[in-house]
Scaffold this motif. Structure first.
Motif, PDB file in Angstrom:
ATOM      1  N   GLU A 301       0.818  -1.212   0.000  1.00 17.35           N
ATOM      2  CA  GLU A 301       0.000   0.000   0.000  1.00 17.35           C
ATOM      3  C   GLU A 301       0.850   1.260   0.000  1.00 17.35           C
ATOM      4  OE1 GLU A 301      -0.202  -2.500   2.060  1.00 17.35           O
ATOM      5  OE2 GLU A 301       0.203  -1.913   4.130  1.00 17.35           O
ATOM      6  N   ASP A 302       2.096   1.152   0.385  1.00 14.74           N
ATOM      7  CA  ASP A 302       2.995   2.312   0.342  1.00 14.74           C
ATOM      8  C   ASP A 302       4.434   1.811   0.494  1.00 14.74           C
ATOM      9  OD1 ASP A 302       3.344   1.873   3.121  1.00 14.74           O
ATOM     10  OD2 ASP A 302       1.796   3.325   3.646  1.00 14.74           O
ATOM     11  N   ILE A 304       6.503   2.202   2.890  1.00 14.20           N
ATOM     12  CA  ILE A 304       6.780   1.644   4.218  1.00 14.20           C
ATOM     13  C   ILE A 304       6.247   0.213   4.275  1.00 14.20           C
ATOM     14  CG2 ILE A 304       6.343   1.933   6.682  1.00 14.20           C
ATOM     15  CD1 ILE A 304       6.068   4.975   6.114  1.00 14.20           C
ATOM     16  N   GLY A 305       5.044   0.021   3.723  1.00  8.95           N
ATOM     17  CA  GLY A 305       4.499  -1.330   3.652  1.00  8.95           C
ATOM     18  C   GLY A 305       5.393  -2.247   2.835  1.00  8.95           C
ATOM     19  N   CYS A 308       8.385  -3.074   5.115  1.00  8.61           N
ATOM     20  CA  CYS A 308       7.952  -3.802   6.311  1.00  8.61           C
ATOM     21  C   CYS A 308       7.505  -5.223   5.950  1.00  8.61           C
ATOM     22  CB  CYS A 308       6.851  -3.043   7.038  1.00  8.61           C
ATOM     23  SG  CYS A 308       7.500  -1.632   7.969  1.00  8.61           S
ATOM     24  N   ALA A 335      12.171   1.862   9.014  1.00  4.39           N
ATOM     25  CA  ALA A 335      12.128   0.399   8.949  1.00  4.39           C
ATOM     26  C   ALA A 335      13.516  -0.191   8.741  1.00  4.39           C
ATOM     27  CB  ALA A 335      11.180  -0.039   7.838  1.00  4.39           C
TER      28      ALA A 335
END
Lengths: 620, 341
Positions: A301-302, A304-305, A308, A335
């Motif tokens: 979704e982004d 960072i996702g 992660c 992250a």
């Protein structure tokens, strides 16, 4: 710091760096004219003919900018060389020009006397106005001094497709194949190979379009053969590639293949968590198509996702990978710090582009080096390596996972928009000759401590699902061996120093630094990443001027090679050309208390060989 | 699996770690931890196949107290990390422990996309309507007017309902429980564990240090029967000390009625159905707020829909069956190649 303020002098030098064994061609037109396709098809055909080549696509960030505008011009440059192309070349010997705007924006880059093949059919009053021409350059003498060949490609293509039943718009789209046909004739290549490709590419979508493109290609080829207008631009150019099996490979494709190889050679599945961003997205595209391998791709979704999910996968015992470009790196920063604390293998690819912020998304720059080395909160060491060419991305991707799994650490791989999109012939390696990658998972509960370390200071990798090894990890500082949360002051210092020592210890894994040129002397050039080709060519050219210059190109940037400090001391002057304001220069000064001369360029374009040569001649 | 291997019979004790639990005395989190530790041994899953992932906040200390695999990550990112773990290791039972700030503020994006994807994660959100670990700032679930350290004159930042958000994002399993109502808490956790796809459980939990009494009217013996309703699948919405109150729909507007008054019978009441297609009923229920309406607890929605990791695996299997297992040599030699002699 020396910025590129002396272009006029460099341009004069540029005239003297002409490589007799190569030719630089640039295809230029509207973003909708298919220049990227034409250029890459031409490269492939010439590669098959045994030439070495290097390419540089240069396109605007808009998908399809308004037709005929100056900012909508898209270009694809290719250098053909008998051997060792290395760069896409400084100044084109030849332009294939599809409209007035493309002529206007690209003519200043071309060599004086360059060959211009121009689609005169687009030189209408309206297009001339859009390009800002007061008169028609084809008629007012402004192309005097060039070998200009106006050809009404629009009209001739339309005539060849009069009976095709296609709409005017569809016919208009075929003119790039007409141009390609001309080029095949000029470079003594038969159109048959390309015709097979057209059939493969278009036949499924629409056989009528395939047929039309083939007709346009043959028409262009036939026109050039029949009119005998053109003199082949470089008669002396003869291919000299080493025997073997080749394919054309872009940096992003090579990066993807390197990761697949790491997975296959280690026997550990690969997980890519990624978010679309220019110019890195092609790595996601390549790997997403390989579901029949042990590869999972996850479009998150982004950003960072993306990282992660890769960290979660790494915790699960697979090779965790995330791919991005500068702004995405900024988002992944926190992250990365977590991955450093968790001490899990993870590879982060930054296909660098012009920054800061959104910057120049489709242009090349090397300005994320300090971000990669330092850009996290706390004492947060991450190994950094950089690829020097499209094909080198293959080896670097493999190396990144070798280090990540051996040392249980995230590793940053830097490439850039230049090498990511550029292509070169790649001699396909024999799979059995590629190195193995040994990865072990801890399964023995006896005496298990999550943060006990091996001789490389790496902690054990445990797959969840292993009985008796249930344990917790996290971003809080943890006890040196048990991994339980610890706020003990001395323990924190010990852990910070241990994490630093682990990454510093990778230096012992770096092979001796290769020096091109004298092993001591007046001038050493140190480079990293995608500038390899330009620097190598500049050094070669300097030798022709009788200058003795050495060159070291770094793959490992954190830690630096253990022998580098001694090497730097053996030269009076160290020159560091970079597509930033001197980031490696800072790292070298910091690491070795050694002054270096920085040659800096931040224009969204690669170095021209002449620019580097000019600086060499000033210093040596 | 080799059937002769005897699985060790696990108990709650087997899921307790040797770490001191460092929540404040009286914190509602203890009840949730205890219920989860009680539940896991009953699921027939080997202990080593559980993984607990958390973000940052009081609730996110959860994994340290579970004798399972665990990862205490960074603020808001637990669903993303858990997604990577579940997708690469679908055989694991992956749980996320999170809070109202962690899941709904900084981690809102990962949260809604986990719901949308329907990936097999059990997400337990401990909602105390306050930031506890940073010592008392308002959260996305703090009520209007609430005085906190960052809203000394009262909160003007409108809250949202975690269950409504989850339902709006397409969650296939959504439940709510109170930390003090152990039967409901135990039941929804069990159902969440059994659900395939994303299972979301909001636990309304008291922070006795920074937001004490946030749920007092729902938990106090004197008021709770008139302020809350336990949802039961297939049953009308009935509540009250005397179980004489109900909710009926007037058009799309829910209203409280008294059974036996004005000719109202149970047949007039709204009947709960966990399986209604779409999330309309769940969203309606999730917006029941006191004092006008009873606050619902239990399972709002539980439907079977395709599960992300299953779809992914099926697609990969289908590509494999068409192309055969990937071969590195063939891959490297693919594309347009040419030979130079």
């Amino acid at each position: 710091m020396n910025t590129m303020g002396k272009l006029s002098a460099a341009a004069v030098v540029g005239q003297q760096t002409d490589e007799p064994d190569s030719i630089v061609i640039r295809f230029v037109g509207d973003s909708g004219d298919g220049m990227q396709l034409t250029g890459s098809e031409f490269s492939k055909i010439m590669g098959r003919a045994g030439f070495d080549f290097a390419t540089h696509p240069d396109y605007p960030p808009e998908i399809s900018a308004p037709a005929g505008t100056l900012y909508g011009v898209s270009g694809f440059q290719i250098k053909l060389a008998a051997e060792g192309a290395l760069t896409s070349g400084d100044k084109p010997d030849m332009l294939v020009v599809m409209n007035p705007a493309a002529l206007k924006t690209n003519l200043p880059d071309a060599k004086v006397g360059a060959t211009l093949i121009i689609n005169s059919g687009t030189f209408t009053q309206s297009n001339l106005d859009k390009a800002g021409y007061a008169g028609n350059p084809l008629e007012d003498g402004s192309l005097d001094g060039y070998r200009a060949f106006p050809v009404d490609m629009t009209g001739l293509t339309a005539a060849s497709l009069a009976d095709s039943g296609l709409s005017k718009k569809e016919v208009g789209r075929c003119k790039n194949y007409f141009a390609l046909g001309i080029m095949l004739s000029l470079f003594d290549q038969e159109p048959e190979v390309e015709i097979e490709d057209i059939k493969r590419k278009f036949a499924k979508k629409d056989p009528k379009i395939a047929e039309a493109n083939i007709t346009a290609l043959r028409a262009g080829f036939g026109y050039a053969e029949a009119t005998e207008l053109f003199v082949p631009p470089s008669q002396s150019l003869r291919p000299q590639s080493a025997p073997g099996k080749y394919r054309s490979l872009s940096g992003n494709q090579a990066t993807a293949l390197g990761f697949v190889t790491a997975s296959e050679k280690s026997g550990v599945p690969l997980f890519l968590g990624s978010y679309p961003i220019t110019p890195a997205t092609d790595i996601l595209h390549e790997l997403a198509a390989l579901k029949h391998f042990n590869i999972t791709t996850f479009q998150a979704e982004d950003e960072i996702g993306g990282i992660c999910s890769a960290i979660g996968a790494a915790y699960g015992g697979v090779l965790g990978l995330t791919t991005t470009s500068g702004p995405g790196m900024a988002l992944k920063t926190e992250a990365m710090g977590l991955a450093v604390m968790l001490e899990l293998p993870l590879v982060i690819v930054n296909v660098q582009r012009g920054g800061p912020s959104t910057g120049l998304p489709t242009k090349v720059e090397q300005s994320d080096l300090l971000q990669a080395v330092y850009g996290r909160n706390g004492e947060c060491p991450v190994p950094v390596i950089a690829a020097r060419s499209p094909a080198d991305c293959f080896e670097c991707a493999f190396e990144a996972f070798r280090l990540a799994t051996k040392y249980m650490t995230p590793v940053i791989l830097l490439t850039d928009g230049g090498i990511a999109n550029a292509a070169e012939p790649w001699r396909i390696p024999d799979v059995s000759s590629l190195p193995e990658m040994k990865v072990t998972f801890r399964t023995d509960p006896e005496g298990f401590m999550p943060y006990a370390r091996d001789e490389n200071l790496a902690r054990p990798w445990v797959r969840p699902g292993t009985p008796g090894l249930e344990h917790r990890v996290g971003g809080l500082e943890k006890d040196f061996s048990s991994g339980n949360i610890s706020q003990v002051p001395a323990n924190h210092q010990h852990m910070v120093e241990t994490r630093a020592a682990k990454v510093a210890g990778i230096a012992k894994d770096i092979p001796p630094t290769q020096i091109d040129g004298p092993s001591e002397g007046d001038l050493l050039i140190v480079s990293w990443g995608g500038t390899f080709g330009s620097v190598t060519k500049a050094r070669d050219a300097a030798e022709k001027f009788g200058k003795s210059v050495a060159h070291v190109h770094l793959r490992h940037l954190n830690p630096l090679p253990p022998d580098l400090g001694d090497i730097l001391k053996r030269y009076k002057t160290v020159l560091v050309p970079e597509l930033n304001l001197g980031q490696l220069s800072r790292l070298l000064r910091d690491a070795y208390l050694c002054d270096v001369v920085s040659l800096s360029k931040v224009q969204g374009k690669p170095f021209m060989v002449a620019e580097i040569l000019h600086r060499i001649l000033e210093l040596a | 699996m080799n059937k002769t291997i005897e699985l060790k019979v696990l108990s709650k004790k087997d899921f307790e770690t040797d770490q001191d639990v460092r929540w404040c005395p009286g914190c509602g989190d203890y009840a949730v931890l205890s219920q989860v530790q009680k539940l896991l041994p009953t699921l027939g899953i080997p202990r080593e196949n559980f993984a607990f992932i958390s973000g940052i906040g009081c609730s996110s200390r959860f994994p340290y107290y579970m004798e399972t695999y665990g990862l205490h990550s960074i603020h808001g990112r637990a669903p993303a990390i858990a997604t990577g773990l579940k997708l690469s290791r679908p055989e694991l039972s992956v749980w996320v422990a999170t809070g109202d700030g962690d899941a709904l503020a900084i981690g809102g994006n990962h949260f809604i996309h986990a719901m949308r994807r329907n990936i097999g994660l059990k997400i337990v959100l401990l909602n105390n309507r306050i930031y506890g670990l940073t010592k008392g700032q308002f959260s996305p679930t703090s009520i209007i007017g609430q005085k906190t350290k960052s809203t000394p004159y009262g909160n003007v930042d409108r809250p949202f309902s975690p269950t409504a958000l989850a339902l709006g994002a397409g969650a296939t399993f959504v439940a709510r429980a109170l930390d003090t109502d152990l039967p409901t808490l135990g039941n929804v956790l069990k159902r969440a564990a059994e659900h395939r796809g994303t299972a979301f459980v909001e636990v309304c939990q008291n922070c006795n240090v920074f937001n004490d009494g946030a749920y007092a009217t729902l938990t106090d013996k004197a008021t709770r029967d008139d302020t809350r309703v336990i949802l039961e699948h297939g049953k009308p919405i009935i509540f009250g000390k005397n179980r004489d109150k109900g909710v009926r729909l007037n058009g799309l507007k829910p209203e409280v009625v008294t059974i036996g008054e004005n000719g109202i019978t149970e047949a007039d009441l709204l009947v709960h159905d966990e399986t209604v297609p779409g999330s309309i009923l769940g969203v309606l229920l999730s917006q029941f707020e006191g004092p006008a309406l009873p606050v619902p607890f239990g399972i709002f929605r539980a439907v079977e829909e395709p599960v992300y990791e299953d779809l992914y695996a099926e697609q990969a299997a289908s590509v494999r069956s068409q192309k055969g297992q990937g071969n590195l040599e063939a891959l490297l030699n693919g594309g347009n190649t040419w030979e130079i002699a």
